[in-house]
Design an enzyme around this catalytic site. Sequence first.
Site, mmCIF file in Angstrom:
data_model
loop_
_atom_site.group_PDB
_atom_site.id
_atom_site.type_symbol
_atom_site.label_atom_id
_atom_site.label_comp_id
_atom_site.label_asym_id
_atom_site.label_seq_id
_atom_site.Cartn_x
_atom_site.Cartn_y
_atom_site.Cartn_z
ATOM 1 N N ASN A 226 1.936 -5.102 -3.201
ATOM 2 C CA ASN A 226 0.528 -5.385 -2.907
ATOM 3 C C ASN A 226 -0.222 -4.093 -2.606
ATOM 4 O OD1 ASN A 226 -1.538 -7.428 -2.248
ATOM 5 N ND2 ASN A 226 -1.341 -6.721 -0.136
ATOM 6 N N HIS B 82 -10.640 -5.798 -2.211
ATOM 7 C CA HIS B 82 -11.695 -5.585 -1.216
ATOM 8 C C HIS B 82 -12.814 -4.860 -1.963
ATOM 9 C CE1 HIS B 82 -9.210 -6.915 2.066
ATOM 10 N NE2 HIS B 82 -8.251 -6.067 1.739
ATOM 11 N N GLU C 78 0.794 -1.236 0.000
ATOM 12 C CA GLU C 78 0.000 0.000 0.000
ATOM 13 C C GLU C 78 0.829 1.290 0.000
ATOM 14 O OE1 GLU C 78 -2.852 -0.387 3.183
ATOM 15 O OE2 GLU C 78 -3.529 -2.324 2.466
ATOM 16 N N ASP D 291 -12.517 -9.990 -0.680
ATOM 17 C CA ASP D 291 -13.805 -10.072 0.016
ATOM 18 C C ASP D 291 -14.756 -9.115 -0.688
ATOM 19 O OD1 ASP D 291 -12.745 -7.660 1.070
ATOM 20 O OD2 ASP D 291 -12.431 -8.501 3.072
ATOM 21 N N GLU E 146 -6.462 -10.407 -1.252
ATOM 22 C CA GLU E 146 -7.247 -10.166 -0.027
ATOM 23 C C GLU E 146 -8.741 -10.105 -0.351
ATOM 24 O OE1 GLU E 146 -5.747 -6.864 2.270
ATOM 25 O OE2 GLU E 146 -3.661 -7.340 1.805
HETATM 26 O O1 G2I Z 1 -7.474 -3.564 6.525
HETATM 27 C C1 G2I Z 1 -7.692 -4.703 5.774
HETATM 28 C C2 G2I Z 1 -6.444 -5.206 5.122
HETATM 29 C C3 G2I Z 1 -5.969 -4.193 4.084
HETATM 30 N N1 G2I Z 1 -4.768 -4.658 3.415
HETATM 31 C C4 G2I Z 1 -3.676 -5.052 4.272
HETATM 32 C C5 G2I Z 1 -4.112 -6.017 5.330
HETATM 33 O O2 G2I Z 1 -3.052 -6.319 6.203
HETATM 34 C C6 G2I Z 1 -5.287 -5.485 6.106
HETATM 35 O O3 G2I Z 1 -5.622 -6.475 7.094
HETATM 36 C C7 G2I Z 1 -6.154 -5.984 8.301
HETATM 37 C C8 G2I Z 1 -6.478 -7.160 9.201
HETATM 38 O O4 G2I Z 1 -7.460 -7.928 8.594
HETATM 39 C C9 G2I Z 1 -6.992 -6.651 10.544
HETATM 40 O O5 G2I Z 1 -7.105 -7.741 11.463
HETATM 41 O O6 G2I Z 1 -5.225 -5.129 8.921
HETATM 42 C C10 G2I Z 1 -5.750 -4.533 10.081
HETATM 43 C C11 G2I Z 1 -4.773 -3.498 10.613
HETATM 44 O O7 G2I Z 1 -4.695 -2.412 9.793
HETATM 45 C C12 G2I Z 1 -6.036 -5.623 11.118
HETATM 46 O O8 G2I Z 1 -6.654 -5.053 12.245
HETATM 47 C C13 G2I Z 1 -5.920 -5.090 13.424
HETATM 48 C C14 G2I Z 1 -6.602 -4.199 14.418
HETATM 49 O O9 G2I Z 1 -6.653 -2.876 13.880
HETATM 50 C C15 G2I Z 1 -5.826 -4.171 15.689
HETATM 51 O O10 G2I Z 1 -6.509 -3.417 16.656
HETATM 52 C C16 G2I Z 1 -5.581 -5.601 16.180
HETATM 53 O O11 G2I Z 1 -4.710 -5.570 17.297
HETATM 54 O O12 G2I Z 1 -5.797 -6.387 13.939
HETATM 55 C C17 G2I Z 1 -4.971 -6.431 15.069
HETATM 56 C C18 G2I Z 1 -4.720 -7.872 15.471
HETATM 57 O O13 G2I Z 1 -5.930 -8.504 15.747
#
Ligand code: G2I
Length: 448
Positions: free
Chosen positions: A201, A237, A159, A266, A264
């Site tokens: 990515n 997404h 990103e 969805d 990714e």
């Molecule tokens: O935001 C969706 C995705 C966009 N592209 C990059 C990916 O890496 C991203 O994945 C998401 C995860 O699915 C989430 O699970 O990235 C987020 C972070 O920007 C993830 O969220 C984080 C929460 O914000 C935190 O509070 C938490 O501690 O997940 C962490 C672990 O559970």
Amino acid sequence: MPPLGRRRVLLLSSAAATVLAAGVAVVGTAEAASTLGASAAQTGRYFGAAIAAGKLGDSTYSRILTTEFNSVTPENEMKWDATEPNQNQFNYSGGDRILNQGISMGAKVRGHALLWHQQQPGWAQSMSGTALRNAAINHVTQVATHYRGKIYAWDVVNEAFADGGSGGRRDSNLQRTGNDWIEAAFRAARAADPNAKLCYNDYNTDGVNAKSTGVLNMVKDFKARGVPIDCVGFQSHLGTGIPGDYQANLQRFADAGVDVQITELDVAQGSNQANVYASVTKACMAVSRCTGITVWGIRDSDSWRTGENPLLFDNSGNKKAAYTSVLNALNAGGTNNPPPSSPSSPPPNPGTGACSASVTLNSWNGGYVANVRVTAGSAAVNGWTVSLTIPSGGAVTSTWSATNSGTSGAVSFRNVSYNGQIPAGGNTEFGFQGTGTGPTATPSCQAS
Ligand code: G2I
């Protein structure tokens, strides 16, 4: 001849008559697979899911995972904040759980993500300039080295491009270390794990638009200058629709010489969800360099898009209509992956001119990555050797886009087959990683 998938469908639809008439028993290869991973594998692709280590103990979750998928991506466990919570103190516990889960399933493991402006540890967020650059490159080197040989593809940089119409880079602490931070990261990743495919990515790059064109231009520039890049991930997404030029966008990246992957996926719940999933799958199947698809979670309740129910399984783990549409699209077949290798383009006119070389170093305490630019003079060069001195106590540990003679003291680097010929005034680049401190004097360049 129709593509493999079409032939498979034809065989199925006229079943016994065709087989009897032909007098051959080819029905085995014509059977539709009953899981996403097995079906994708029939054309050499994978079908994966982003997974969370903390959910592996959930029996419904792990049953679906092990039954349906043949690739995994850690949703958070290999990110910078997880793997290097304190500078130079690495924690691979979560990432290793995902890796081992993938290995136990015989699945491909996608590494996600070495550098990103989000989910940085606090110590990195407060750094800038050379200190941040060195810390970032060290992070890439250490993590990619830990997982060396085990990762199918790394999202090396995630990103980094801006939304909107600029087609340029996003502002971030990493971007402010210099526009070359992305190529420095890719070079360090290649040095640390030469067998992993290295991907860029991003999101909102799923159709032809200013942002995806900016990324494509970077890919072309990297290819032209010998910066290692193997693949581009399209997060996908999606809302309730899909860009009409989704497949054409994948294809233009493939045509630039990289694999493409849906990384990714969805799709917002709605009357069109199954159709959008099918369209994405068909697009990947139609592009021979589209190597696989990853959905960003397993059940709707596992998704980061709370309340949007964007995945293939409902909260109870039941298959949704979207699941069936994806499986059918996979079973309908498509182009095979990997594609046949295409012959490389003919070399430019050979020449015998002189050359010069210059070194750029990305150093940290105890090591460095050197990027060497080889420039032809007023005549074309047909092969080159760059010679330099490695300061005592240090050694070259790996080299890319060149082969080295010696590792310490006087070391020389010879071109490889694809970068020996440089047109008049043009340049090419190679790199190496070393321990100790990097070379300080300007290297010599010998054309041959
Ligand atoms: O935001 C969706 C995705 C966009 N592209 C990059 C990916 O890496 C991203 O994945 C998401 C995860 O699915 C989430 O699970 O990235 C987020 C972070 O920007 C993830 O969220 C984080 C929460 O914000 C935190 O509070 C938490 O501690 O997940 C962490 C672990 O559970």
